[in-house]
Write a protein that holds these residues in place. Sequence first.
Motif, PDB file in Angstrom:
ATOM      1  N   TYR A 248      -4.238   2.838   0.386  1.00  0.00           N
ATOM      2  CA  TYR A 248      -3.408   3.718  -0.437  1.00  0.00           C
ATOM      3  C   TYR A 248      -1.963   3.235  -0.480  1.00  0.00           C
ATOM      4  O   TYR A 248      -1.296   3.327  -1.521  1.00  0.00           O
ATOM      5  CB  TYR A 248      -3.477   5.135   0.145  1.00  0.00           C
ATOM      6  CG  TYR A 248      -2.715   6.154  -0.683  1.00  0.00           C
ATOM      7  CD1 TYR A 248      -3.284   6.701  -1.837  1.00  0.00           C
ATOM      8  CD2 TYR A 248      -1.448   6.571  -0.300  1.00  0.00           C
ATOM      9  CE1 TYR A 248      -2.572   7.636  -2.588  1.00  0.00           C
ATOM     10  CE2 TYR A 248      -0.734   7.485  -1.040  1.00  0.00           C
ATOM     11  CZ  TYR A 248      -1.312   8.023  -2.193  1.00  0.00           C
ATOM     12  OH  TYR A 248      -0.605   8.933  -2.938  1.00  0.00           O
ATOM     13  N   SER A 249      -1.508   2.743   0.610  1.00  0.00           N
ATOM     14  CA  SER A 249      -0.121   2.292   0.649  1.00  0.00           C
ATOM     15  C   SER A 249       0.114   1.065  -0.236  1.00  0.00           C
ATOM     16  O   SER A 249       1.229   0.804  -0.655  1.00  0.00           O
ATOM     17  CB  SER A 249       0.274   1.971   2.097  1.00  0.00           C
ATOM     18  OG  SER A 249      -0.486   0.886   2.583  1.00  0.00           O
ATOM     19  N   PRO A 252      -0.388   3.304  -4.612  1.00  0.00           N
ATOM     20  CA  PRO A 252      -0.512   4.763  -4.605  1.00  0.00           C
ATOM     21  C   PRO A 252      -0.918   5.331  -5.954  1.00  0.00           C
ATOM     22  O   PRO A 252      -1.678   6.290  -6.020  1.00  0.00           O
ATOM     23  CB  PRO A 252       0.881   5.226  -4.196  1.00  0.00           C
ATOM     24  CG  PRO A 252       1.473   4.063  -3.474  1.00  0.00           C
ATOM     25  CD  PRO A 252       0.939   2.861  -4.156  1.00  0.00           C
TER      26      PRO A 252
END
Length: 298
Positions: A248-249, A252
Motif C-alpha cells: 500500500y505504501s 496508495p
Amino acid sequence: MRAFRWLILIVSVVGLIVVFNVFYVVRQSQQAIVLQVGRPVALINEPGKDEAGLHMKIPIVQQVEIIDKRNLGLDIEGIDVLAADQRRLRVDAFVRWRIKDPLQYYQRFRREEAAQSQLNRITTSAIREVLGDVPVPEIVSGQRAQLMGRIRASVNAGLAKDGIDIIDVRVRQADLPGEVAEGVYNRMRTARLQEAQRIRSEGEEKARLIRATAEREKTVIEAQAREQSSKIRGEGDAKASETYALAYSKDPEFFRFQRALIACEASIQEGTQVIVGPKSLGICDDFLDSARTAGVPR
C-alpha cells in the motif's frame, strides 16, 4: 543169552543214572553252588568269572543249586505314601536287581520268592521314608532323579549282607487315591480360577492406566498443536499485514481504487431493487446510482 541182555540193560540204566548224577550244565546266564551234605563247597560261574559249560559232581554226596545270574525285575504296586504336605499318594514302582554274591544269597534266602518278599518289604519302606520328606509336586514333577537315587541307596544298604545288588529303582506311577482326588481337583480348580481373576483384574487396571496415559498425552499433543497453529497463524497474519502495508505504501491511490471495487462487489446483490452499500464510495458512486435505478425484482 537172555541173562546177558538183562545185564546189558541194567548196566545201561545204571550208566544213565550215573551220567545224570555226575554231570551237570551251567548256562551263561546261570551260576551254581555245589553243596556237599548241605554245606557249600564250590561256586561255579559266579559274577566276574566265565565258567559256563559242563561240570562234574560226586553223585549222591553232592547237590547243585542253580541261581540266576541275569538282571531281575520286581514290580511293586499300591504303595501308600504320606507326603510332606500331608497329601496321600498311591505309588507303583519297579526294581531292577541282581545276585552279586550267590553264597550269601543262598544262605539268606534259599529261594527267589523269599528274596523278592524281602526286597518288596525294604523297597516299600525306603519309598515311604524318602517320598515322605518332600511335597507332592516334587514327587510328581520335581527332582525325581535325586529321590530315586536316595531310594536306591537306602535299599542297597538294607540288603548289603544279603548278596543282592540294586541296579535301579523307579517310580512308575504316582496318583492320588480316588477318595481324595476329587477334592484335590476342586481345590486346584478354585485356585486356578482365583489366579485367573487376579490376572484379569491386574490386566484391567493396567489397561485403565494405559488409556489414561494415552488420553493425557493426546490432550497435551492437541494443546501443543493448537498453540503451534495459533503461533503460525499469528505469524502469517503479521506477515500478511506487513506485506499489505508495504504494498500500500508503494501506490496508495491504486489500493484505494481496489478497495472501493471490493466494497462495491460485496454490497451489490444482482436482481434486487434495494441495494445496501456505503453512503459514499467515491469512484463507485456513479455505479451505485446506476444499479439502484436499474435494479428490478425477480
